[in-house]
Enzyme design. Structure first.
Site, PDB file in Angstrom:
ATOM      1  N   GLU A 120       0.823  -1.221   0.000  1.00 27.41           N
ATOM      2  CA  GLU A 120       0.000   0.000   0.000  1.00 27.41           C
ATOM      3  C   GLU A 120       0.853   1.266   0.000  1.00 27.41           C
ATOM      4  O   GLU A 120       0.559   2.221  -0.700  1.00 27.41           O
ATOM      5  CB  GLU A 120      -0.931   0.014   1.218  1.00 27.41           C
ATOM      6  CG  GLU A 120      -1.688   1.323   1.318  1.00 27.41           C
ATOM      7  CD  GLU A 120      -2.804   1.335   2.344  1.00 27.41           C
ATOM      8  OE1 GLU A 120      -2.757   0.541   3.300  1.00 27.41           O
ATOM      9  OE2 GLU A 120      -3.726   2.145   2.170  1.00 27.41           O
TER      10      GLU A 120
ATOM     11  N   ASP B 194      -0.637  -5.009   3.110  1.00 24.01           N
ATOM     12  CA  ASP B 194      -1.087  -3.781   3.775  1.00 24.01           C
ATOM     13  C   ASP B 194      -0.476  -3.823   5.176  1.00 24.01           C
ATOM     14  O   ASP B 194      -0.866  -4.648   6.011  1.00 24.01           O
ATOM     15  CB  ASP B 194      -2.611  -3.730   3.862  1.00 24.01           C
ATOM     16  CG  ASP B 194      -3.092  -2.382   4.395  1.00 24.01           C
ATOM     17  OD1 ASP B 194      -2.267  -1.644   4.962  1.00 24.01           O
ATOM     18  OD2 ASP B 194      -4.289  -2.085   4.252  1.00 24.01           O
TER      19      ASP B 194
ATOM     20  N   ILE C   2      -0.662  -1.875   7.748  1.00 18.98           N
ATOM     21  CA  ILE C   2      -1.667  -1.627   8.796  1.00 18.98           C
ATOM     22  C   ILE C   2      -3.007  -1.477   8.093  1.00 18.98           C
ATOM     23  O   ILE C   2      -3.300  -0.427   7.508  1.00 18.98           O
ATOM     24  CB  ILE C   2      -1.354  -0.358   9.623  1.00 18.98           C
ATOM     25  CG1 ILE C   2       0.031  -0.448  10.257  1.00 18.98           C
ATOM     26  CG2 ILE C   2      -2.434  -0.152  10.679  1.00 18.98           C
ATOM     27  CD1 ILE C   2       0.394   0.740  11.155  1.00 18.98           C
ATOM     28  N   ASP C   3      -3.795  -2.520   8.121  1.00 17.16           N
ATOM     29  CA  ASP C   3      -5.139  -2.416   7.566  1.00 17.16           C
ATOM     30  C   ASP C   3      -6.051  -2.016   8.718  1.00 17.16           C
ATOM     31  O   ASP C   3      -6.218  -2.773   9.681  1.00 17.16           O
ATOM     32  CB  ASP C   3      -5.581  -3.749   6.953  1.00 17.16           C
ATOM     33  CG  ASP C   3      -6.915  -3.590   6.253  1.00 17.16           C
ATOM     34  OD1 ASP C   3      -7.106  -2.587   5.545  1.00 17.16           O
ATOM     35  OD2 ASP C   3      -7.786  -4.456   6.437  1.00 17.16           O
TER      36      ASP C   3
ATOM     37  N   THR D  97      -5.979   1.704   9.352  1.00 15.07           N
ATOM     38  CA  THR D  97      -5.149   2.834   9.801  1.00 15.07           C
ATOM     39  C   THR D  97      -5.960   3.842  10.612  1.00 15.07           C
ATOM     40  O   THR D  97      -5.457   4.406  11.593  1.00 15.07           O
ATOM     41  CB  THR D  97      -4.488   3.519   8.585  1.00 15.07           C
ATOM     42  OG1 THR D  97      -3.714   2.541   7.892  1.00 15.07           O
ATOM     43  CG2 THR D  97      -3.566   4.650   9.011  1.00 15.07           C
TER      44      THR D  97
ATOM     45  N   ASP E  68      -5.732  -4.844   0.615  1.00 13.79           N
ATOM     46  CA  ASP E  68      -6.726  -4.979   1.683  1.00 13.79           C
ATOM     47  C   ASP E  68      -7.358  -6.378   1.676  1.00 13.79           C
ATOM     48  O   ASP E  68      -7.854  -6.836   2.704  1.00 13.79           O
ATOM     49  CB  ASP E  68      -7.849  -3.949   1.508  1.00 13.79           C
ATOM     50  CG  ASP E  68      -7.370  -2.513   1.655  1.00 13.79           C
ATOM     51  OD1 ASP E  68      -6.701  -2.222   2.652  1.00 13.79           O
ATOM     52  OD2 ASP E  68      -7.681  -1.675   0.782  1.00 13.79           O
TER      53      ASP E  68
HETATM   54  C1  LIP Z   1      -8.943   0.531   4.739  1.00 15.66           C
HETATM   55  C2  LIP Z   1      -9.820  -0.680   4.704  1.00 15.66           C
HETATM   56  C3  LIP Z   1     -11.212  -0.280   5.101  1.00 15.66           C
HETATM   57  C4  LIP Z   1     -11.728   0.482   3.932  1.00 15.66           C
HETATM   58  C5  LIP Z   1     -10.862   1.675   3.628  1.00 15.66           C
HETATM   59  C6  LIP Z   1      -9.397   1.343   3.566  1.00 15.66           C
HETATM   60  P1  LIP Z   1      -6.405   1.094   5.351  1.00 15.66           P
HETATM   61  O1  LIP Z   1      -7.566   0.220   4.618  1.00 15.66           O
HETATM   62  O2  LIP Z   1      -9.441  -1.772   5.261  1.00 15.66           O
HETATM   63  O3  LIP Z   1     -12.037  -1.374   5.304  1.00 15.66           O
HETATM   64  O4  LIP Z   1     -13.043   0.864   4.148  1.00 15.66           O
HETATM   65  O5  LIP Z   1     -11.259   2.231   2.402  1.00 15.66           O
HETATM   66  O6  LIP Z   1      -9.046   0.706   2.364  1.00 15.66           O
HETATM   67  O7  LIP Z   1      -6.408   2.416   4.680  1.00 15.66           O
HETATM   68  O8  LIP Z   1      -6.744   1.174   6.793  1.00 15.66           O
HETATM   69  O9  LIP Z   1      -5.170   0.332   5.080  1.00 15.66           O
END
Ligand code: LIP
Length: 289
Positions: A71, A89, A91-92, A94, A229
């Site tokens: 990412e 990713d 930190i999914d 964030t 993601d």
């Molecule tokens: C997020 C996702 C979340 C989605 C956001 C974003 P991040 O990833 O996991 O579910 O709604 O659009 O993609 O930005 O926390 O890595």
């Protein structure tokens, strides 16, 4: 793929995810925010970038011939090729991380021929690990097979718990598709709605997919998120008996980088639930098209 040792790769991915965990749990994200990407709700912190660097360096040292898509280092125009590719990713979730809401994960997948074949999703705060290898099942903490209980048949949407996410687009066609569809899902049957048991937005696509794989969530529907993601969660979902289709009606076989997804848990009646859900989608998402 025949000569890849997926078990060995999986074990290495698990060890990397666990070794990166401290960087996340010990960070002070409010002081390390380094700005925003698309808009003020599309957050990134220095920790996201540092963790991706740590992970990509370890993976490149051990598997120098594999590609890497992450990412934080993605550039518009980068594509997922058929080569073995780690899709990460760091930190999914964030936004949760920034708010110190401990619902975040390191999401690390391996795609071969553009298909997810190994998935590792690790929440460093709760030390919960979901993982899977294609053809070898999906597991919680490497010991408990997913789903957690034998799947009951999926009947109709009005007996389902559904995860959705607002994402970071807050205007335009796709924002309208989401908000109107949320209303359709919640509305009574008499008003043409799905009358779902509830809508949940936990803020991590990877953990949503693991929630569906585990069986606690019946459906997860989202558009706008990215390959990193979903790559890891995808194989965990499939190995637990779930299916992934497009968030837009009609496409039963989305690509990993399609950016529109609907996950349905294992159990009889998946096709019927998908069709009922698609009947409530207001219009079509433009993202990914
Ligand atoms: C997020 C996702 C979340 C989605 C956001 C974003 P991040 O990833 O996991 O579910 O709604 O659009 O993609 O930005 O926390 O890595």
């Amino acid at each position: 793929m025949a000569d890849l040792n997926l078990r060995e790769i999986h074990d290495f991915m698990v060890s990397i995810a666990k070794s990166a965990a401290d960087r996340i749990t010990s960070a002070k994200p409010t002081t390390s925010s380094s700005g925003s990407k698309k808009n003020s709700v599309d957050l990134v912190t220095e920790t996201d970038q540092a963790v991706e660097k740590l992970i990509s360096t370890s993976l490149r040292d051990k598997y120098p011939d594999f590609s890497f898509m992450g990412e934080e280092t993605y550039k518009p125009g980068d594509t997922l090729t058929a080569a073995p590719t780690f899709v990460c990713d760091p930190i999914d979730g964030t936004t949760n991380f920034v708010h110190r809401y401990p619902y975040v994960s390191i999401s690390l997948g391996l795609a071969v021929d553009r298909k997810p074949v190994v998935g590792v999703v690790y929440n460093p705060f709760t030390q919960t690990l979901y993982s899977a290898i294609k053809g070898q099942g999906a597991y919680l903490n490497e010991t408990t097979k997913l789903p957690l209980t034998p799947p009951t048949p999926l009947e109709t949407l009005n007996s389902c718990l559904v995860a959705v996410e607002w994402g970071s687009d807050r205007s335009g066609n796709d924002f309208t598709v989401k908000s109107e569809t949320f209303k359709n899902l919640a509305a009574t049957k008499e008003n043409g709605g799905g009358m779902v048991h509830g809508l949940r937005s936990f803020g991590s696509a990877a953990l949503n997919l693991c929630g569906v794989a585990s069986g606690g969530l019946d459906v997860y529907w989202e558009a706008g998120c990215w390959a990193w993601d979903v790559c890891a969660g995808w194989v965990i979902l499939q190995e637990a008996g779930g299916i992934m289709v497009d968030a837009n009606p009609g496409n039963w076989e989305p690509r990993v980088d399609e950016r529109r997804y609907m996950a349905v848990r294992g159990g009889e009646g998946q096709k019927e639930i998908v069709e009922e859900f698609w009947g409530l989608v207001h219009g079509n998402f433009e993202v990914g098209i």
